[in-house]
Design an enzyme around this catalytic site. Sequence first.
Site, mmCIF file in Angstrom:
data_model
loop_
_atom_site.group_PDB
_atom_site.id
_atom_site.type_symbol
_atom_site.label_atom_id
_atom_site.label_comp_id
_atom_site.label_asym_id
_atom_site.label_seq_id
_atom_site.Cartn_x
_atom_site.Cartn_y
_atom_site.Cartn_z
ATOM 1 N N SER A 182 0.855 -1.191 0.000
ATOM 2 C CA SER A 182 0.000 0.000 0.000
ATOM 3 C C SER A 182 0.887 1.235 0.000
ATOM 4 C CB SER A 182 -0.907 0.009 1.238
ATOM 5 O OG SER A 182 -0.116 0.146 2.417
ATOM 6 N N LYS A 183 0.247 2.404 0.085
ATOM 7 C CA LYS A 183 0.996 3.663 0.023
ATOM 8 C C LYS A 183 1.992 3.796 1.166
ATOM 9 C CE LYS A 183 -2.140 6.605 -2.619
ATOM 10 N NZ LYS A 183 -2.895 7.879 -2.639
ATOM 11 N N ARG A 184 1.741 3.124 2.277
ATOM 12 C CA ARG A 184 2.673 3.263 3.392
ATOM 13 C C ARG A 184 4.045 2.661 3.066
ATOM 14 N NH1 ARG A 184 -0.632 -0.912 5.035
ATOM 15 N NH2 ARG A 184 0.396 -2.894 5.476
ATOM 16 N N GLY B 265 5.442 3.234 0.196
ATOM 17 C CA GLY B 265 5.953 4.065 -0.899
ATOM 18 C C GLY B 265 4.907 4.123 -1.990
ATOM 19 N N GLU C 146 1.892 6.248 -9.518
ATOM 20 C CA GLU C 146 2.794 6.696 -8.449
ATOM 21 C C GLU C 146 4.235 6.318 -8.759
ATOM 22 O OE1 GLU C 146 -0.242 6.592 -4.618
ATOM 23 O OE2 GLU C 146 0.809 4.775 -5.207
#
Length: 493
Positions: free
Chosen positions: A256-258, A260, A266
């Site tokens: 997930s975004k946590r 990176g 993205e």
Amino acid sequence: MDNSQTRVRYAPSPTGMLHVGGVRTALFNWLFARKNDGVFVLRIEDTDLERSTEASFEQLKRSLRWIGLDWDEGPEVGGPHAPYRQTERLEIYREAVRKLLEDGAAYHDFATTEELAEFREQARSEGRQPIYRGSEYRDLDPEEALKRVRMGEPHTVRFKTPREGQTVVEDLIRGPVTFENQNLEDFVLMKSTGTPTYNFAAAVDDAEMEISHVIRGDDHLSNTPRQILIYEALGHQLPAFAHVPQVLGPDKKKLSKRHGAASVEEFAAQGILPEALFNYLALLGAGYAADEEIFSPQELAARFRIDRVSGNPAVFDETKLLAINQVYIRRQSPEELAMQAAPMLAATGAASPEELEQDMPRLVEIMDLLKERISRTTDIPDAVGYFYGGALDYDPEQFQKQFDKEFVRETFPELRDRLAALPEWTEEAIEEAVRGLAAEKEKGARHLIHPLRFAATGRTVSAGLFETLALLGRERSLLRMDRAIVEMRQLED
């Protein structure tokens, strides 16, 4: 179904960004199709009207094309099984559900939301699994059911799941996976809104589109027995199934975004080249030889084997991705890198568009010098920016470290004058002047090289100093040396 031709599909829902796990599944399908001279189909599963958006649909297509995936059939390409968006295929599902009803494999269920909630609550209170089997509606006389439908009574259409026996998924990655039919409820085929459920639409589409191999994420494994039952009830030959494990972050939790970047866009925004992301994701858990990492898409396809895909979740390694990205950056020509660098430098204000346009050959030389030191394309403005502009603002602490020695303070102005007097401003002439002065003073050249590097670039680490000074140019280099001398004398005061 004629499975003589390999036909695979990637069938995303346009409900958000295209994430790493999804694009890896798309890659595996594409590689399998290309290896087997087959067809790669893009199908859009957009029957979730509340969450599906046109913006997500456009982003999905952009992301797939950015990473280098082309589809042989699908939106904007067409094909013999068009249309390829489920919202445009509703009549196909209605015809399939009519057949199942006529054959007695499905039934109209008139249970209300309240009745279903009451059933589940009672099952839980009695310690039973809430496996719904249609109660009175499963065996309702079809004519009576049709009469109630015509009168407009709200209803769903459910599949008559067998109450005995097993449904076996012959998985190409996991081997046989057995499901007890008694644990499967009578699942909904058509909602009360008249739209198909995922399991029904996917099975009908895969059959109608003659998909030979269903390669998808392992989160769909539990759906597969229901889809197999639909296939069999409609009289279709089963495709082969392969369920790919998910991609985890280094902490072994869902990526997930946590961690990176998590979506294709993205990664693009963070300076990852599409060729590098394609290469890395295609390798991730695919069972290629561990001593090889860099392959073209064609080479990856030639080596791809679905039965070698690991049955365990793959762990995303950003360090390895960056290493692969760096290889692809180095493979680009200086001219290609300069074309990427110019708008970045203009956007950050490091150089004006006019300056860049007028002296493009210099930027090409700079990129040739620096490309070994760049891991992401987003590194370019910082890596290249000091080649433009005039005097620099120095970090006071670092400046003092470089210029606090008496030898440097005494010799640096003399070095400046020697460089200013050079007949030619070339890499060789600069090196000869620096090393020559150090030898005259009976000092190692490093005693001059380190402060000169800092004065010219504002950093302690750079590409080769003499190549850097040659590309900075005489005027800019001397201007920065003069600035350093002024600040050095302020230290003395």
